[in-house]
Design a protein around this motif. Structure first.
Motif, mmCIF file in Angstrom:
data_model
loop_
_atom_site.group_PDB
_atom_site.id
_atom_site.type_symbol
_atom_site.label_atom_id
_atom_site.label_comp_id
_atom_site.label_asym_id
_atom_site.label_seq_id
_atom_site.Cartn_x
_atom_site.Cartn_y
_atom_site.Cartn_z
ATOM 1 N N ALA A 1 0.827 -1.206 0.000
ATOM 2 C CA ALA A 1 0.000 0.000 0.000
ATOM 3 C C ALA A 1 0.859 1.254 0.000
ATOM 4 O O ALA A 1 0.528 2.251 -0.664
ATOM 5 N N THR A 2 1.974 1.218 0.718
ATOM 6 C CA THR A 2 2.871 2.364 0.748
ATOM 7 C C THR A 2 3.383 2.677 -0.653
ATOM 8 O O THR A 2 3.388 3.837 -1.090
ATOM 9 N N GLN B 1 2.877 6.023 -5.595
ATOM 10 C CA GLN B 1 2.885 6.114 -7.054
ATOM 11 C C GLN B 1 1.607 6.682 -7.635
ATOM 12 O O GLN B 1 1.645 7.404 -8.645
ATOM 13 N N HIS B 2 0.463 6.384 -7.013
ATOM 14 C CA HIS B 2 -0.820 6.709 -7.632
ATOM 15 C C HIS B 2 -1.718 7.632 -6.814
ATOM 16 O O HIS B 2 -2.785 8.026 -7.295
ATOM 17 N N VAL C 1 15.224 14.149 0.503
ATOM 18 C CA VAL C 1 16.088 13.957 -0.662
ATOM 19 C C VAL C 1 16.441 12.474 -0.799
ATOM 20 O O VAL C 1 16.491 11.929 -1.904
ATOM 21 N N ALA C 2 16.648 11.815 0.348
ATOM 22 C CA ALA C 2 16.972 10.380 0.330
ATOM 23 C C ALA C 2 15.748 9.517 0.046
ATOM 24 O O ALA C 2 15.880 8.399 -0.460
ATOM 25 N N HIS C 3 14.547 10.021 0.373
ATOM 26 C CA HIS C 3 13.315 9.224 0.219
ATOM 27 C C HIS C 3 12.243 10.030 -0.533
ATOM 28 O O HIS C 3 11.219 10.402 0.050
ATOM 29 N N PRO C 4 12.453 10.306 -1.812
ATOM 30 C CA PRO C 4 11.468 11.101 -2.563
ATOM 31 C C PRO C 4 10.096 10.449 -2.635
ATOM 32 O O PRO C 4 9.077 11.133 -2.719
ATOM 33 N N LEU D 1 4.215 10.465 -1.094
ATOM 34 C CA LEU D 1 3.151 9.873 -0.285
ATOM 35 C C LEU D 1 2.480 10.931 0.589
ATOM 36 O O LEU D 1 1.249 10.998 0.679
ATOM 37 N N MET D 2 3.283 11.784 1.225
ATOM 38 C CA MET D 2 2.733 12.833 2.076
ATOM 39 C C MET D 2 1.998 13.892 1.251
ATOM 40 O O MET D 2 0.936 14.378 1.641
#
Length: 201
Positions: A16-17, A22-23, A89-92, A97-98
């Motif tokens: 789900a994450t 992505q969508h 920057v490390a986790h785009p 998601l946010m």
């Protein structure tokens, strides 16, 4: 409720994450989540009553991870801003998601268990306590402090390549952007016991 020892639940949350990142919420499909989690739609709905409920769980989990990684310290908001920059920057995908949640979860009357509102209220309480202790300028409304620091901190996370010359080293470029973020927040909300710059003497 999903527990961390429940492998099916863990797979659902992981799938789900990725799907929500992505969508978005509206574009996410329970069928794809179930397939990626190697389970059935019925099993997903057995854990979560709706797609929105699943997103709220995922968002709350991600917000907790972000809070742990970035550690709000009202006495050192420049350092906090730097950590936010580094994290996104490390986790785009987590920034996306946010952002999906803020774009799609709209309501004139936010729900009391809304993960974003809960996170904001906790941070506002921390900032207000620092003001009362004399560690943060009380002239600012805590919500303004939080929003201004977050916006400055994330200003480069969504566009890390803007202005990057093809001959320039990306790591050096991002280091310079991070330094600018920290300096900007330092000007607005100086860290407690910070060392003045030469211009401030």
């Amino acid at each position: 409720m999903v527990t961390m020892t429940d492998s099916t639940g863990d797979r659902i949350v992981a799938a789900a994450t990725t799907e929500f990142s992505q969508h978005g919420i509206a574009g996410a499909r329970i069928e794809r989540i179930a397939r990626a989690a190697r389970t059935s739609k019925e099993r997903v709905y057995a854990y979560y009553r709706s797609k929105d409920a699943l997103y709220r769980f995922v968002a709350a989990r991600e917000l907790a991870a972000i809070a742990e990684a970035t550690r709000l310290d009202p006495t050192d908001l420049p350092g906090y801003a730097g950590r936010i920059h580094d994290y996104f920057v490390a986790h785009p995908e987590r920034l996306r998601l946010m952002n999906w949640g803020q774009l799609e979860v709209t309501s004139d009357a936010p729900q009391p268990d809304d993960p974003f509102q809960l996170s904001i209220r906790r941070k506002i309480d921390q900032l207000r306590a620092a003001q009362q202790a004399g560690d943060l300028d009380p002239a600012w409304d805590p919500i303004d402090i939080l929003v201004f620091v977050n916006q400055i901190a994330m200003s480069w996370a969504a566009q890390p390549h803007v202005g990057l010359d093809s001959t320039e080293d990306r790591a050096s470029f991002l280091a310079a952007r991070r330094a600018a973020i920290v300096a900007a927040v330092q000007r607005l909300f100086p860290a407690v016991n910070s060392v003045p710059t030469p211009e401030e003497h």
